[in-house]
Scaffold this motif. Structure first.
Motif, PDB file in Angstrom:
ATOM      1  N   UNK A   1       0.963  -1.243  -0.084  1.00 16.98           N
ATOM      2  CA  UNK A   1       0.222  -0.063   0.013  1.00 16.98           C
ATOM      3  C   UNK A   1       0.937   1.321  -0.156  1.00 16.98           C
ATOM      4  N   UNK A   2       0.406   2.227  -0.737  1.00 15.30           N
ATOM      5  CA  UNK A   2       1.153   3.590  -0.755  1.00 15.30           C
ATOM      6  C   UNK A   2       0.210   4.647  -0.297  1.00 15.30           C
ATOM      7  N   UNK A   3       0.771   5.790   0.481  1.00 15.96           N
ATOM      8  CA  UNK A   3      -0.073   6.867   0.713  1.00 15.96           C
ATOM      9  C   UNK A   3      -0.119   7.822  -0.590  1.00 15.96           C
ATOM     10  N   UNK A   4      -1.175   8.262  -0.912  1.00 10.05           N
ATOM     11  CA  UNK A   4      -1.349   8.908  -2.155  1.00 10.05           C
ATOM     12  C   UNK A   4      -1.539  10.624  -1.520  1.00 10.05           C
ATOM     13  N   UNK A   5      -0.907  11.634  -1.880  1.00  8.28           N
ATOM     14  CA  UNK A   5      -1.352  12.872  -1.469  1.00  8.28           C
ATOM     15  C   UNK A   5      -1.538  13.647  -2.799  1.00  8.28           C
ATOM     16  N   UNK A   6      -2.859  13.709  -3.049  1.00  7.96           N
ATOM     17  CA  UNK A   6      -3.301  14.331  -4.455  1.00  7.96           C
ATOM     18  C   UNK A   6      -4.536  15.600  -3.761  1.00  7.96           C
ATOM     19  N   UNK A   7      -4.336  17.096  -4.021  1.00 12.13           N
ATOM     20  CA  UNK A   7      -4.989  17.905  -3.683  1.00 12.13           C
ATOM     21  C   UNK A   7      -5.955  18.346  -4.779  1.00 12.13           C
ATOM     22  N   UNK A   8      -5.888  17.841  -5.885  1.00 10.25           N
ATOM     23  CA  UNK A   8      -6.652  18.240  -6.829  1.00 10.25           C
ATOM     24  C   UNK A   8      -5.876  19.104  -8.056  1.00 10.25           C
ATOM     25  N   UNK A   9      -6.664  19.597  -9.099  1.00  9.92           N
ATOM     26  CA  UNK A   9      -6.105  20.340 -10.123  1.00  9.92           C
ATOM     27  C   UNK A   9      -6.042  21.849  -9.817  1.00  9.92           C
TER      28      UNK A   9
END
Length: 124
Positions: free
Chosen positions: A107-115
């Protein structure tokens, strides 16, 4: 075994691609190889053209930071093609130890706050 640079990039591409689909973007072209930009060429509302730049980095690097010369080149390209430019920064980390690189099959932690829309004014 650690993820390769291409696998890291692909996780970012998948994350952003799902977000684009959920927000009614229609894909015209997808470039998933490292070093190809823009990664997504899309339209929305059957008329607006968008170039979407995806950059995936490992923790502790900040996914919101990007290379200014690369962005200047992409701004020029977007202006020439009458497209709007969006940036999608994606950060990855191992889900159990943030300071470790993500591993295959884990498992990986994904940090994505959008466009983030990139302002093209004053770039001509």
């Amino acid at each position: 075994m650690e993820l390769s640079q291409q696998e890291i990039h692909q996780i970012g591409m998948n994350t952003v691609g799902k977000h684009l689909e959920q927000n009614s973007f229609e894909f015209l072209a997808v470039k998933s190889e490292l070093g190809q930009s823009p990664q997504f060429v899309c339209i929305k509302n059957e008329k607006e053209l968008f170039f979407v730049l995806v950059r995936t980095v490992l923790f502790p690097e900040d996914p919101q930071n990007f290379d200014e010369s690369w962005m200047a080149k992409m701004k020029k390209h977007a202006i020439e093609k009458k497209a709007r430019l969006l940036y999608a920064g994606v950060g990855l980390a191992d889900s159990t130890n943030m300071m470790s690189k993500p591993m295959k099959g884990q498992e990986s932690f994904v940090n994505y706050k959008g466009l983030v829309e990139i302002n093209l004014l004053n770039e001509k």
